[in-house]
Design an enzyme around this catalytic site. Structure first.
Site, PDB file in Angstrom:
ATOM      1  N   GLY A   1       0.826  -1.210   0.000  1.00  0.00           N
ATOM      2  CA  GLY A   1       0.000   0.000   0.000  1.00  0.00           C
ATOM      3  C   GLY A   1       0.854   1.250   0.000  1.00  0.00           C
ATOM      4  O   GLY A   1       0.518   2.263   0.616  1.00  0.00           O
TER       5      GLY A   1
ATOM      6  N   GLY B   1      18.083   9.786  -5.890  1.00  0.00           N
ATOM      7  CA  GLY B   1      19.351   9.078  -5.718  1.00  0.00           C
ATOM      8  C   GLY B   1      19.260   7.967  -4.688  1.00  0.00           C
ATOM      9  O   GLY B   1      20.286   7.437  -4.249  1.00  0.00           O
TER      10      GLY B   1
ATOM     11  N   VAL C   1      -2.651  -7.501  -2.962  1.00  0.00           N
ATOM     12  CA  VAL C   1      -2.209  -8.212  -1.747  1.00  0.00           C
ATOM     13  C   VAL C   1      -3.232  -9.214  -1.229  1.00  0.00           C
ATOM     14  O   VAL C   1      -2.908 -10.052  -0.387  1.00  0.00           O
ATOM     15  CB  VAL C   1      -1.829  -7.230  -0.601  1.00  0.00           C
ATOM     16  CG1 VAL C   1      -0.702  -6.297  -1.019  1.00  0.00           C
ATOM     17  CG2 VAL C   1      -3.046  -6.451  -0.112  1.00  0.00           C
TER      18      VAL C   1
ATOM     19  N   SER D   1      -5.230  -0.182  13.421  1.00  0.00           N
ATOM     20  CA  SER D   1      -6.079   1.011  13.554  1.00  0.00           C
ATOM     21  C   SER D   1      -6.615   1.080  14.968  1.00  0.00           C
ATOM     22  O   SER D   1      -6.752   0.053  15.642  1.00  0.00           O
ATOM     23  CB  SER D   1      -7.271   0.912  12.589  1.00  0.00           C
ATOM     24  OG  SER D   1      -8.250   1.873  12.915  1.00  0.00           O
TER      25      SER D   1
ATOM     26  N   TYR E   1     -13.598  -4.412   9.470  1.00  0.00           N
ATOM     27  CA  TYR E   1     -12.305  -3.718   9.626  1.00  0.00           C
ATOM     28  C   TYR E   1     -11.744  -3.953  11.037  1.00  0.00           C
ATOM     29  O   TYR E   1     -10.555  -4.244  11.210  1.00  0.00           O
ATOM     30  CB  TYR E   1     -12.561  -2.235   9.361  1.00  0.00           C
ATOM     31  CG  TYR E   1     -11.358  -1.341   9.293  1.00  0.00           C
ATOM     32  CD1 TYR E   1     -10.515  -1.338   8.185  1.00  0.00           C
ATOM     33  CD2 TYR E   1     -11.098  -0.432  10.317  1.00  0.00           C
ATOM     34  CE1 TYR E   1      -9.431  -0.460   8.101  1.00  0.00           C
ATOM     35  CE2 TYR E   1     -10.024   0.452  10.240  1.00  0.00           C
ATOM     36  CZ  TYR E   1      -9.196   0.431   9.137  1.00  0.00           C
ATOM     37  OH  TYR E   1      -8.137   1.304   9.056  1.00  0.00           O
ATOM     38  N   ALA E   2     -12.613  -3.862  12.050  1.00  0.00           N
ATOM     39  CA  ALA E   2     -12.172  -4.080  13.443  1.00  0.00           C
ATOM     40  C   ALA E   2     -11.675  -5.512  13.617  1.00  0.00           C
ATOM     41  O   ALA E   2     -10.641  -5.750  14.262  1.00  0.00           O
ATOM     42  CB  ALA E   2     -13.316  -3.803  14.416  1.00  0.00           C
ATOM     43  N   ALA E   3     -12.392  -6.470  13.022  1.00  0.00           N
ATOM     44  CA  ALA E   3     -11.993  -7.881  13.141  1.00  0.00           C
ATOM     45  C   ALA E   3     -10.658  -8.105  12.438  1.00  0.00           C
ATOM     46  O   ALA E   3      -9.777  -8.809  12.949  1.00  0.00           O
ATOM     47  CB  ALA E   3     -13.070  -8.787  12.550  1.00  0.00           C
TER      48      ALA E   3
ATOM     49  N   LYS F   1      -8.270  -5.851  11.819  1.00  0.00           N
ATOM     50  CA  LYS F   1      -7.169  -5.173  12.524  1.00  0.00           C
ATOM     51  C   LYS F   1      -6.852  -5.873  13.848  1.00  0.00           C
ATOM     52  O   LYS F   1      -5.678  -6.038  14.198  1.00  0.00           O
ATOM     53  CB  LYS F   1      -7.511  -3.698  12.756  1.00  0.00           C
ATOM     54  CG  LYS F   1      -7.659  -2.865  11.471  1.00  0.00           C
ATOM     55  CD  LYS F   1      -6.428  -2.885  10.599  1.00  0.00           C
ATOM     56  CE  LYS F   1      -6.458  -1.809   9.517  1.00  0.00           C
ATOM     57  NZ  LYS F   1      -5.295  -1.908   8.607  1.00  0.00           N
TER      58      LYS F   1
HETATM   59  P1  NAD Z   1      -5.002   4.841   1.447  1.00  0.00           P
HETATM   60  O1  NAD Z   1      -6.333   4.390   0.981  1.00  0.00           O
HETATM   61  O2  NAD Z   1      -4.599   6.279   1.255  1.00  0.00           O
HETATM   62  O3  NAD Z   1      -3.870   3.937   0.776  1.00  0.00           O
HETATM   63  C1  NAD Z   1      -4.014   2.559   0.785  1.00  0.00           C
HETATM   64  C2  NAD Z   1      -2.954   1.943  -0.088  1.00  0.00           C
HETATM   65  O4  NAD Z   1      -3.200   0.538  -0.073  1.00  0.00           O
HETATM   66  C3  NAD Z   1      -2.999   2.387  -1.541  1.00  0.00           C
HETATM   67  O5  NAD Z   1      -1.683   2.516  -2.026  1.00  0.00           O
HETATM   68  C4  NAD Z   1      -3.691   1.211  -2.245  1.00  0.00           C
HETATM   69  O6  NAD Z   1      -3.242   0.998  -3.592  1.00  0.00           O
HETATM   70  C5  NAD Z   1      -3.232   0.065  -1.389  1.00  0.00           C
HETATM   71  N1  NAD Z   1      -4.141  -1.076  -1.503  1.00  0.00           N
HETATM   72  C6  NAD Z   1      -5.449  -1.161  -1.170  1.00  0.00           C
HETATM   73  N2  NAD Z   1      -5.915  -2.387  -1.482  1.00  0.00           N
HETATM   74  C7  NAD Z   1      -4.871  -3.079  -2.001  1.00  0.00           C
HETATM   75  C8  NAD Z   1      -4.711  -4.380  -2.530  1.00  0.00           C
HETATM   76  N3  NAD Z   1      -5.717  -5.259  -2.566  1.00  0.00           N
HETATM   77  N4  NAD Z   1      -3.491  -4.740  -2.999  1.00  0.00           N
HETATM   78  C9  NAD Z   1      -2.444  -3.883  -2.981  1.00  0.00           C
HETATM   79  N5  NAD Z   1      -2.530  -2.640  -2.491  1.00  0.00           N
HETATM   80  C10 NAD Z   1      -3.727  -2.245  -2.021  1.00  0.00           C
HETATM   81  O7  NAD Z   1      -4.907   4.416   2.982  1.00  0.00           O
HETATM   82  P2  NAD Z   1      -4.166   5.109   4.213  1.00  0.00           P
HETATM   83  O8  NAD Z   1      -5.105   6.052   4.839  1.00  0.00           O
HETATM   84  O9  NAD Z   1      -2.810   5.552   3.857  1.00  0.00           O
HETATM   85  O10 NAD Z   1      -4.072   3.839   5.197  1.00  0.00           O
HETATM   86  C11 NAD Z   1      -2.953   2.955   5.223  1.00  0.00           C
HETATM   87  C12 NAD Z   1      -3.163   1.951   6.339  1.00  0.00           C
HETATM   88  O11 NAD Z   1      -3.357   2.630   7.562  1.00  0.00           O
HETATM   89  C13 NAD Z   1      -4.377   1.047   6.134  1.00  0.00           C
HETATM   90  O12 NAD Z   1      -4.087  -0.250   6.579  1.00  0.00           O
HETATM   91  C14 NAD Z   1      -5.423   1.693   7.014  1.00  0.00           C
HETATM   92  O13 NAD Z   1      -6.368   0.752   7.449  1.00  0.00           O
HETATM   93  C15 NAD Z   1      -4.574   2.204   8.157  1.00  0.00           C
HETATM   94  N6  NAD Z   1      -5.176   3.326   8.884  1.00  0.00           N
HETATM   95  C16 NAD Z   1      -5.388   4.538   8.298  1.00  0.00           C
HETATM   96  C17 NAD Z   1      -5.947   5.568   9.049  1.00  0.00           C
HETATM   97  C18 NAD Z   1      -6.188   6.945   8.498  1.00  0.00           C
HETATM   98  O14 NAD Z   1      -6.729   7.795   9.227  1.00  0.00           O
HETATM   99  N7  NAD Z   1      -5.813   7.237   7.274  1.00  0.00           N
HETATM  100  C19 NAD Z   1      -6.329   5.321  10.378  1.00  0.00           C
HETATM  101  C20 NAD Z   1      -6.100   4.079  10.929  1.00  0.00           C
HETATM  102  C21 NAD Z   1      -5.513   3.080  10.184  1.00  0.00           C
END
Ligand code: NAD
Length: 247
Positions: free
Chosen positions: A14, A54, A64, A142, A155-157, A159
């Site tokens: 991601g 660089g 994934v 999360s 999502y909770a399950a 994480k």
């Molecule tokens: P985002 O949606 O901005 O980015 C998610 C990334 O995951 C993207 O690059 C997307 O291409 C990739 N992705 C999604 N499904 C995919 C798949 N099947 N195969 C390959 N890549 C895949 O998300 P974010 O906000 O940067 O969050 C990143 C992580 O942090 C996540 O696990 C999210 O649950 C967690 N998170 C985010 C927040 C928040 O406030 N943004 C809060 C708590 C947890």
């Protein structure tokens, strides 16, 4: 604290945007070779930007949630790079609905993308990592995985499942000096949170003791520490980086 970073091979899922992109950029800045994975081609631009500075990176467009695609990528990576020593399971999606309205598809999509993916990557990369006798497995969880959230059962399950996987990996791999930890962000300013209506943002802020959203760098800094040499005595933990939400 000054952190020591011996150059390693790191893989961030991601990494195309948001938190994953910030983690990839920070690890690359410390001299690691960063393999950037995303489902769409966004990882190509992130890796190209890193290389343009660089530093070392390579992009892999992989879904994934697809165990066959992940296994194939792991084989190609092992052939080219040997061992990945820092694995960051960051890719994640949401499909929010109350349980009453949630479909089996909503459930399965979130479990496979957020939880099973971490198992697939770990399984695919762990053997060469054990031979190195040094490794870091860091999964992005999360606050929802820590305390639950109405509308996010899937999502909770997923994480909270990462927490179980993390504690178990910590025990299974400690003998090879491989640590496993999870980082649980609260509300982080990303494209996703930018789009929230103002009244929703205000409501969320009222639940955050520090009174503001976090930044992607707050999360990248914790990953950075866990990935460093100094982070080597920390394992099996879940670190909340959430402005106090989960106190
Ligand atoms: P985002 O949606 O901005 O980015 C998610 C990334 O995951 C993207 O690059 C997307 O291409 C990739 N992705 C999604 N499904 C995919 C798949 N099947 N195969 C390959 N890549 C895949 O998300 P974010 O906000 O940067 O969050 C990143 C992580 O942090 C996540 O696990 C999210 O649950 C967690 N998170 C985010 C927040 C928040 O406030 N943004 C809060 C708590 C947890």
């Amino acid at each position: 604290m000054h952190l020591t970073h011996n150059p390693r091979v790191a893989l961030v899922t991601g990494a195309g945007r948001g938190i994953g992109k910030a983690i990839a950029e920070r690890l690359a800045a410390h001299g690691h070779t960063v393999l950037c994975v995303s489902k769409s081609s966004t990882c190509e631009a992130v890796a190209a930007d890193i290389v343009a500075k660089g530093l070392k990176a390579k992009a892999y467009q992989v879904d994934v949630s697809d165990p066959v695609a992940v296994a194939k990528a792991c084989e190609a990576i092992a052939a080219e790079f040997g061992a990945v020593e820092i694995l960051v399971n960051n890719a994640g999606i949401t499909r929010d609905k109350l349980v009453m309205a949630m479909t089996e598809q909503d459930w399965n999509d979130v479990i496979s993308t957020n939880l099973s993916s971490a198992f697939y990557w770990t399984k695919g990369l762990v053997r060469p990592m054990t031979r190195k006798r040094w490794g870091r497995i860091i999964s992005i969880s999360s606050v929802t995985g820590v305390q639950g959230n109405a509308g996010q059962a899937n999502y909770a399950a997923a994480k909270a499942g990462l927490h179980g996987l993390t504690m178990t990996l910590a025990r299974e791999l400690a003998g090879r000096s491989i640590t496993a930890n999870a980082v649980a962000p609260g509300f982080i300013t990303t494209d996703m949170t930018d789009e929230l209506p103002e009244e929703v943002k205000q409501k969320i802020l009222s639940f955050i003791p520090l009174g503001r959203f976090g930044s992607v760098n707050d999360i990248a800094a914790m990953v950075d520490y866990l990935a460093s040499e100094e982070g080597g005595y920390v394992t099996g933990q879940v670190f909340s980086i959430d402005g106090g939400m989960a106190i």
